[in-house]
Each structure stands twice: as C-alpha cells, then as structure tokens.
Scaffold this motif. Sequence first.
Motif, short mmCIF file in Angstrom:
data_model
loop_
_atom_site.label_atom_id
_atom_site.label_comp_id
_atom_site.label_asym_id
_atom_site.label_seq_id
_atom_site.Cartn_x
_atom_site.Cartn_y
_atom_site.Cartn_z
N ASP A 156 43.51 47.41 77.58
CA ASP A 156 44.16 48.69 77.82
C ASP A 156 45.17 48.96 76.72
O ASP A 156 46.10 48.18 76.52
CB ASP A 156 44.86 48.68 79.19
CG ASP A 156 45.33 50.06 79.61
OD1 ASP A 156 44.96 51.03 78.93
OD2 ASP A 156 46.05 50.17 80.62
N LYS B 274 48.66 36.11 80.80
CA LYS B 274 47.65 36.99 80.20
C LYS B 274 46.26 36.46 80.57
O LYS B 274 46.04 35.25 80.62
CB LYS B 274 47.79 37.03 78.67
CG LYS B 274 49.18 37.33 78.14
CD LYS B 274 49.61 38.74 78.39
CE LYS B 274 50.87 39.06 77.59
NZ LYS B 274 51.96 38.10 77.68
N SER C 281 52.67 40.77 81.31
CA SER C 281 51.25 41.09 81.41
C SER C 281 51.10 42.60 81.30
O SER C 281 52.09 43.34 81.28
CB SER C 281 50.69 40.59 82.75
OG SER C 281 51.30 41.29 83.82
N THR C 282 49.87 43.08 81.23
CA THR C 282 49.63 44.53 81.10
C THR C 282 50.20 45.29 82.29
O THR C 282 50.79 46.36 82.14
CB THR C 282 48.13 44.80 80.97
OG1 THR C 282 47.63 44.11 79.83
CG2 THR C 282 47.85 46.29 80.81
N GLN C 283 50.04 44.74 83.49
CA GLN C 283 50.55 45.39 84.69
C GLN C 283 52.08 45.43 84.69
O GLN C 283 52.69 46.44 85.04
CB GLN C 283 50.05 44.66 85.93
CG GLN C 283 48.56 44.84 86.17
CD GLN C 283 48.04 43.99 87.31
OE1 GLN C 283 48.20 42.78 87.30
NE2 GLN C 283 47.44 44.63 88.29
N ASP D 165 43.89 41.32 80.15
CA ASP D 165 44.69 41.92 79.08
C ASP D 165 43.89 42.03 77.79
O ASP D 165 44.11 42.93 76.98
CB ASP D 165 45.95 41.09 78.83
CG ASP D 165 46.82 40.96 80.07
OD1 ASP D 165 47.71 41.80 80.24
OD2 ASP D 165 46.59 40.04 80.86
N ARG E 215 51.09 44.13 70.75
CA ARG E 215 49.65 44.35 70.61
C ARG E 215 49.08 43.50 69.47
O ARG E 215 48.06 42.80 69.63
CB ARG E 215 49.41 45.83 70.37
CG ARG E 215 47.99 46.22 69.99
CD ARG E 215 47.97 47.68 69.57
NE ARG E 215 46.68 48.04 69.00
CZ ARG E 215 45.63 48.43 69.71
NH1 ARG E 215 45.72 48.50 71.02
NH2 ARG E 215 44.49 48.74 69.13
N LEU F 94 41.93 44.72 72.96
CA LEU F 94 42.80 44.82 74.11
C LEU F 94 42.10 45.61 75.21
O LEU F 94 41.40 46.60 74.92
CB LEU F 94 44.12 45.49 73.75
CG LEU F 94 45.08 44.68 72.87
CD1 LEU F 94 46.33 45.49 72.60
CD2 LEU F 94 45.45 43.37 73.51
N LEU G 121 48.13 50.58 75.83
CA LEU G 121 49.27 51.29 76.39
C LEU G 121 50.03 52.09 75.32
O LEU G 121 50.77 53.02 75.64
CB LEU G 121 50.22 50.30 77.06
CG LEU G 121 49.74 49.71 78.40
CD1 LEU G 121 50.70 48.64 78.88
CD2 LEU G 121 49.58 50.78 79.45
#
Length: 438
Positions: free
Chosen positions: A252, A349, A31-33, A236, A298, A250, A254
């Motif tokens: 975020d 997600k 996940s993003t985190q 996400d 991505r 998206l 990254l």
Amino acid sequence: MNLKAGLYQTQTLKLAMTQELSQAIALLQYSTQELAAYLENKAAENPLISLESRDTTFDYRKKSSKKQKQESDPKYWIEQIGEVKICLEDYLMSQVHPKLLTKDDKKILKHLIRNLDENGYFRVDLQGIALNLNEPVDHVEQILFVLQGLEPAGVGARNLQECLLLQIQRQDSLPLAYNVINNHFIPFAEKKWKQISKDLKISLTELQEIFDFVQTLQPRPCARFSHDKPSYIVPDVVVEVIENQLHVRLADDLLSKVKLNEGYYKDMNNVGDKQVNRFLQDKFQEYQWIMKSIQQRRETILRVMTAITEKQPDCLTKGFSYLKPMTMKEIADELNIHESTVSRTVKDKYVQAPFGTVEMREFFSSSLQSLSSEDVSAREAKNAIQILIANEDKKKPLSDQDISEILKQEKSIILSRRTVAKYRDQLNIPSSSKRKRF
C-alpha cells in the motif's frame, strides 16, 4: 590534561536526538495499519494534511449483476442466511425451568452468569458476590451448583480440575477417571503415574486410557460463545514471481494518499496575520517532515526486503524449509545502515510471499555448526527436531541427547543437548517423559 580554569574552544561531532528524528524512527517501526492510524490523527490535528482514499482493491459492496441474480434466486437460499450470534446468558437461562427457581434465585443466577469469564469459568470470590447481593453464601453456592448443571458441561467451574470433573460426571465411559482427576490431578497431569498406579492398584495402560479420555474433554466449555472479531494480517510488502524473477513492491503506497490542502493553505496565507502565518509555517513544516519520513520509510523497507529476497530466493518461493542462515547484521552491513535500523524495519511487518504471508523477522536465523560445507539455520534444525519427534516410537520416546546424536549422524547438524531442549521448548513440545505412552 590541563586542569586550569579558563575558556577553551573545541570542536566535537555528535548526533542530537531531535524530536523529528525520534518521530522518524517511530514511523519506521510502524506497520502499515499503525501508520495509517497515525496519519489520520495527524490529519485531524493539521489542517494542511489531506488524506485521499485510493483503494484499488476490489470493492465487495459493488456486486456484479451475476452475484445480485444469485442472491435474489431462491436456489441460493444458503447464501442469504445471516450469522446468528448466541448470547451465553440467554442460552443458559433458557435451560432453567420457569418453576424451578424463584424470582430472587433467577436474579442470583443471572448475576453469576454475568461474572463468568470468556471460557465459562467462575473465578470471582463467592463471598463477595453474596455480600453484594445481600444473600447467604450457602444460598449463592446452591445457585452456582444449578449453573454447573447446565449445558455446556463444565460451565461455572472454578478451576480446570472442577471443569473436567463436571464433564466426567455426565459420562460413564471410564468410572476411574473421576477418582484420578479428583484425588491425583497434579501428578496425573505431570505424568507421574507410577505412584498413582500403586495407590489405585491399576496398570499404567489403564492410566493411559484415562489420559486419552481426558484429552477429549473441553477445557474451555464456553469458548464458542465468544464473538471476538478475528484479526486479519495486512501485508506491508508483496514479493511476486514475474517472468521467473522475484519482484518486491509495497502493498500500500501511503505516500500518494497524503496531500497538501492547497485551498486552505492559500486562503490562510492571504490573511496577512503574523500568528496565522506562524501557524501555517509550523504546520507546513510538519507536513513536509511527514512526507519526507514516509518516503524514507518506504525506501528503507524496499531496500531491506530486496536484500532479503536476493539472499533467500528459494525460501521465498518454496517455503521455510529452504531458509538459509542470515542475520540482521549481514543485511545492515550490505546496505550500509545500522543493525537497529534493520530491526525497526522488520518489526511488525508482514510479507506476502508466493508461499504465504509471513512476518519479515522470520527470515532471519542464526547459523549453526554443521559437519557439511553448507551452513544450517536454526529453523532448519527445529524442523528436523519436529520430524524426529513426530516419527518416534511413543513407547520409547527420544531423549534430548538421542535427538542431538541423531541430528549429528543423519543431518550433519551439531547441537548440544541443552540447545535441543531449548528448541523443543520453543516448539511447545514436552519432554520425553511427558510424551511417553504406555
């Protein structure tokens, strides 16, 4: 088949699972985190990786002048009150009269309180506690009874049955409730009431009143003293409606936050040491691989979510009641990728859709048989089952077979009795015998 020994040259095609490929697969299902935490660890290991903080969200620490005026104004005193966290041990000990217990008794009581679980239950072996404190078991049990007499009612119970009994003892609304819970707890919980009615010579209606009363009791007496921080879901992917069109992006980026530490790279590259150059080369390759993997991750997430959006436009704008049957294999075939790649992409997600934030996996549902020309999703069938049970006559609840027949006649959904029972269990809905009211 040639079984003779010899040297032969053959050409084969195979996929080797390299470490980079294995890590790329792992990166995709983060996940993003989790990915942010992974990048922080890599930045600590690799001096060439630099993470930039580009938080475009509103910073609540930078308060507006209007907000500052409100906080300084006495009229807004309610906003200035901080959260006061109550400690369970202090709350329980404050109820004990100073002269009621000796110093040693208070020490035992504190030890018992510290062995309560988050719900207020005492599930530790009493003999082990007595052995550790070098006290008789009877004496420790007496202190436990003192603990059970404190507020909230039910604290210090050793099981659910004792917890309910401790609460019933303090209420005089239904005298029979104590007898039923004390002597017929299991059959009462399983709604096997006919034998209880015969043994106690009471009607099923009276048992129903006791059941309703027990439902008002607190099975977790000390839950409000738990101060666990709430976990927040960070989406996400964001799906927005712009000019009546659904757009996917998206939440975020990254990729823009991962930068090459060029100053360090140039300084170390001018050292001229072979070991340093080899170290820099390895770390630079790692940096390039991370950038490439993040970019692939991505693109894959955007492609998968875009495909979902094209197939589920009504669901994304109006909610899951408009969900159409769709499998991961359909998306995989459309994008020309493997089904396992889709599974990893949607794992853990979340999507911020116009109707709310949901897990990406929720958009996939198998197709069910239907008498109509349109396919029916499993979620739609579950919603129909929930509505039928919510509106049923509780004195004559619908059986799984009844639900199966009604779905076929009224909703054109074909489900077997066993499938209805499986979906009902997944919805945490008890059977008809447990739902019946007298």
